[in-house]
Write a protein that holds these residues in place. Structure first.
Motif, PDB file in Angstrom:
ATOM      1  N   GLU A  11       0.865  -1.078  -0.033  1.00 37.16           N
ATOM      2  CA  GLU A  11      -0.038  -0.008  -0.125  1.00 37.16           C
ATOM      3  C   GLU A  11       0.760   0.988  -0.085  1.00 37.16           C
ATOM      4  OE1 GLU A  11      -2.913  -0.028   2.883  1.00 37.16           O
ATOM      5  OE2 GLU A  11      -3.585  -2.021   2.846  1.00 37.16           O
ATOM      6  N   VAL A  12       0.669   2.183  -0.900  1.00 34.80           N
ATOM      7  CA  VAL A  12       1.350   3.379  -0.997  1.00 34.80           C
ATOM      8  C   VAL A  12       0.434   4.366  -0.538  1.00 34.80           C
ATOM      9  CG1 VAL A  12       2.791   4.965  -2.682  1.00 34.80           C
ATOM     10  CG2 VAL A  12       2.971   2.093  -2.817  1.00 34.80           C
ATOM     11  N   PRO A  13       0.824   5.300   0.097  1.00 35.83           N
ATOM     12  CA  PRO A  13       0.025   6.304   0.591  1.00 35.83           C
ATOM     13  C   PRO A  13       0.168   7.416  -0.680  1.00 35.83           C
ATOM     14  CG  PRO A  13       2.059   6.621   1.862  1.00 35.83           C
ATOM     15  CD  PRO A  13       2.045   5.406   1.109  1.00 35.83           C
ATOM     16  N   GLU A  14      -1.229   8.057  -0.671  1.00 31.09           N
ATOM     17  CA  GLU A  14      -1.393   9.459  -1.745  1.00 31.09           C
ATOM     18  C   GLU A  14      -0.221  10.202  -1.265  1.00 31.09           C
ATOM     19  OE1 GLU A  14      -3.421   9.568  -4.565  1.00 31.09           O
ATOM     20  OE2 GLU A  14      -3.946   7.502  -4.054  1.00 31.09           O
ATOM     21  N   PRO A  15       0.276  10.775  -2.481  1.00 33.13           N
ATOM     22  CA  PRO A  15       1.449  11.980  -2.291  1.00 33.13           C
ATOM     23  C   PRO A  15       0.507  13.185  -1.570  1.00 33.13           C
ATOM     24  CG  PRO A  15       0.923  11.728  -4.633  1.00 33.13           C
ATOM     25  CD  PRO A  15       0.233  10.674  -3.861  1.00 33.13           C
ATOM     26  N   THR A  16       0.988  13.926  -0.751  1.00 28.85           N
ATOM     27  CA  THR A  16       0.407  15.127  -0.052  1.00 28.85           C
ATOM     28  C   THR A  16       0.777  16.420  -1.142  1.00 28.85           C
ATOM     29  OG1 THR A  16       2.564  15.677   0.904  1.00 28.85           O
ATOM     30  CG2 THR A  16       1.215  14.134   2.390  1.00 28.85           C
ATOM     31  N   PHE A  17       0.011  17.460  -0.724  1.00 30.40           N
ATOM     32  CA  PHE A  17      -0.049  18.726  -1.695  1.00 30.40           C
ATOM     33  C   PHE A  17       1.356  19.022  -1.750  1.00 30.40           C
ATOM     34  CE2 PHE A  17       0.002  23.117  -1.532  1.00 30.40           C
ATOM     35  CZ  PHE A  17      -0.578  23.431  -2.666  1.00 30.40           C
ATOM     36  N   LEU A  18       2.265  19.057  -0.625  1.00 31.25           N
ATOM     37  CA  LEU A  18       3.697  19.467  -0.561  1.00 31.25           C
ATOM     38  C   LEU A  18       4.471  18.659  -1.423  1.00 31.25           C
ATOM     39  CD1 LEU A  18       4.149  20.756   3.107  1.00 31.25           C
ATOM     40  CD2 LEU A  18       3.622  21.981   1.002  1.00 31.25           C
ATOM     41  N   GLU A  19       4.233  17.416  -1.325  1.00 33.60           N
ATOM     42  CA  GLU A  19       4.872  16.502  -2.180  1.00 33.60           C
ATOM     43  C   GLU A  19       4.766  16.719  -3.778  1.00 33.60           C
ATOM     44  OE1 GLU A  19       3.589  12.557  -0.657  1.00 33.60           O
ATOM     45  OE2 GLU A  19       5.451  12.729   0.896  1.00 33.60           O
ATOM     46  N   ASN A  20       3.358  17.018  -4.089  1.00 37.19           N
ATOM     47  CA  ASN A  20       3.154  17.213  -5.473  1.00 37.19           C
ATOM     48  C   ASN A  20       3.697  18.680  -5.857  1.00 37.19           C
ATOM     49  OD1 ASN A  20       1.708  15.102  -6.201  1.00 37.19           O
ATOM     50  ND2 ASN A  20      -0.404  15.740  -5.325  1.00 37.19           N
ATOM     51  N   LEU A  21       3.665  19.596  -5.022  1.00 37.63           N
ATOM     52  CA  LEU A  21       4.137  20.831  -5.326  1.00 37.63           C
ATOM     53  C   LEU A  21       5.802  20.697  -5.527  1.00 37.63           C
ATOM     54  CD1 LEU A  21       3.604  23.802  -5.536  1.00 37.63           C
ATOM     55  CD2 LEU A  21       4.273  24.061  -2.987  1.00 37.63           C
ATOM     56  N   LEU A  22       6.580  20.080  -4.847  1.00 33.12           N
ATOM     57  CA  LEU A  22       7.776  19.673  -4.974  1.00 33.12           C
ATOM     58  C   LEU A  22       8.062  19.030  -6.172  1.00 33.12           C
ATOM     59  CD1 LEU A  22      10.494  19.852  -3.786  1.00 33.12           C
ATOM     60  CD2 LEU A  22      10.373  17.552  -2.642  1.00 33.12           C
ATOM     61  N   ARG A  23       7.393  17.953  -6.551  1.00 30.07           N
ATOM     62  CA  ARG A  23       7.639  17.108  -7.940  1.00 30.07           C
ATOM     63  C   ARG A  23       7.417  17.900  -9.063  1.00 30.07           C
ATOM     64  NH1 ARG A  23       3.723  12.446  -9.536  1.00 30.07           N
ATOM     65  NH2 ARG A  23       2.517  13.453  -7.882  1.00 30.07           N
ATOM     66  N   TYR A  24       6.104  18.909  -9.145  1.00 27.66           N
ATOM     67  CA  TYR A  24       6.078  19.660 -10.138  1.00 27.66           C
ATOM     68  C   TYR A  24       7.009  20.715 -10.261  1.00 27.66           C
ATOM     69  CZ  TYR A  24       2.124  17.000 -11.001  1.00 27.66           C
ATOM     70  OH  TYR A  24       1.008  15.886 -11.186  1.00 27.66           O
ATOM     71  N   GLY A  25       7.369  21.302  -8.996  1.00 24.40           N
ATOM     72  CA  GLY A  25       8.310  22.372  -9.039  1.00 24.40           C
ATOM     73  C   GLY A  25       9.545  21.765  -9.834  1.00 24.40           C
ATOM     74  N   LEU A  26      10.026  20.711  -9.479  1.00 25.51           N
ATOM     75  CA  LEU A  26      11.272  20.106  -9.956  1.00 25.51           C
ATOM     76  C   LEU A  26      11.309  19.788 -11.486  1.00 25.51           C
ATOM     77  CD1 LEU A  26      12.181  17.493  -7.156  1.00 25.51           C
ATOM     78  CD2 LEU A  26      13.341  19.584  -7.801  1.00 25.51           C
ATOM     79  N   PHE A  27      10.034  19.429 -11.856  1.00 23.33           N
ATOM     80  CA  PHE A  27       9.853  19.577 -13.479  1.00 23.33           C
ATOM     81  C   PHE A  27       9.919  20.690 -13.803  1.00 23.33           C
ATOM     82  CE2 PHE A  27       7.265  15.372 -12.583  1.00 23.33           C
ATOM     83  CZ  PHE A  27       8.423  14.621 -13.212  1.00 23.33           C
ATOM     84  N   LEU A  28       9.360  21.998 -13.456  1.00 24.94           N
ATOM     85  CA  LEU A  28       9.643  23.385 -13.929  1.00 24.94           C
ATOM     86  C   LEU A  28      10.984  23.709 -13.996  1.00 24.94           C
ATOM     87  CD1 LEU A  28       6.284  25.010 -12.846  1.00 24.94           C
ATOM     88  CD2 LEU A  28       6.844  24.234 -14.859  1.00 24.94           C
ATOM     89  N   GLY A  29      11.772  23.312 -12.769  1.00 26.14           N
ATOM     90  CA  GLY A  29      12.875  23.739 -12.759  1.00 26.14           C
ATOM     91  C   GLY A  29      13.861  23.022 -14.093  1.00 26.14           C
ATOM     92  N   ALA A  30      13.621  21.960 -14.184  1.00 25.61           N
ATOM     93  CA  ALA A  30      14.102  21.013 -15.291  1.00 25.61           C
ATOM     94  C   ALA A  30      14.180  21.756 -16.396  1.00 25.61           C
ATOM     95  CB  ALA A  30      13.898  19.556 -15.120  1.00 25.61           C
ATOM     96  N   LEU A  31      12.719  22.102 -16.797  1.00 24.61           N
ATOM     97  CA  LEU A  31      12.441  22.612 -18.045  1.00 24.61           C
ATOM     98  C   LEU A  31      12.865  23.826 -18.295  1.00 24.61           C
ATOM     99  CD1 LEU A  31      10.473  22.333 -20.665  1.00 24.61           C
ATOM    100  CD2 LEU A  31       8.611  23.414 -19.325  1.00 24.61           C
TER     101      LEU A  31
END
Length: 85
Positions: A11-31
């Motif tokens: 069972e994998v817990p759903e990602p929290t809001f901050l985890e999603n924010l961090l993940r998409y922020g890293l994608f935007l930084g890489a772009l």
């Protein structure tokens, strides 16, 4: 014994809001980094303007004059200091 092993997905817990924010922020930084690297590698042709050509020698002359003035200003105090000795 084979019945004791559970091969179901953990069972994998759903990602929290901050985890999603961090993940998409890293994608935007890489772009953003890719865009910056491409801007350095790919040359952009500059439009050739007639007005820009005469102004370039003027700007070069303007930059040369302050350097000459700064050099002569640096030499004057040294000569005055030698005279005082």
């Amino acid at each position: 014994m084979a019945s004791d092993l559970d091969f179901s997905a953990p069972e994998v817990p759903e990602p929290t809001f901050l985890e999603n924010l961090l993940r998409y922020g890293l994608f935007l930084g890489a772009l953003f980094q890719l865009i910056c690297v491409l801007a350095i590698i790919v040359p952009v042709p500059k439009p050739h303007e007639v007005e820009a050509e005469p102004s370039e020698p003027r700007s070069a002359e303007v930059t040369r004059k302050p350097k000459a003035a700064a050099l002569s200003a640096n030499k004057r105090p040294k000569k005055e200091a030698k005279k005082k000795r």
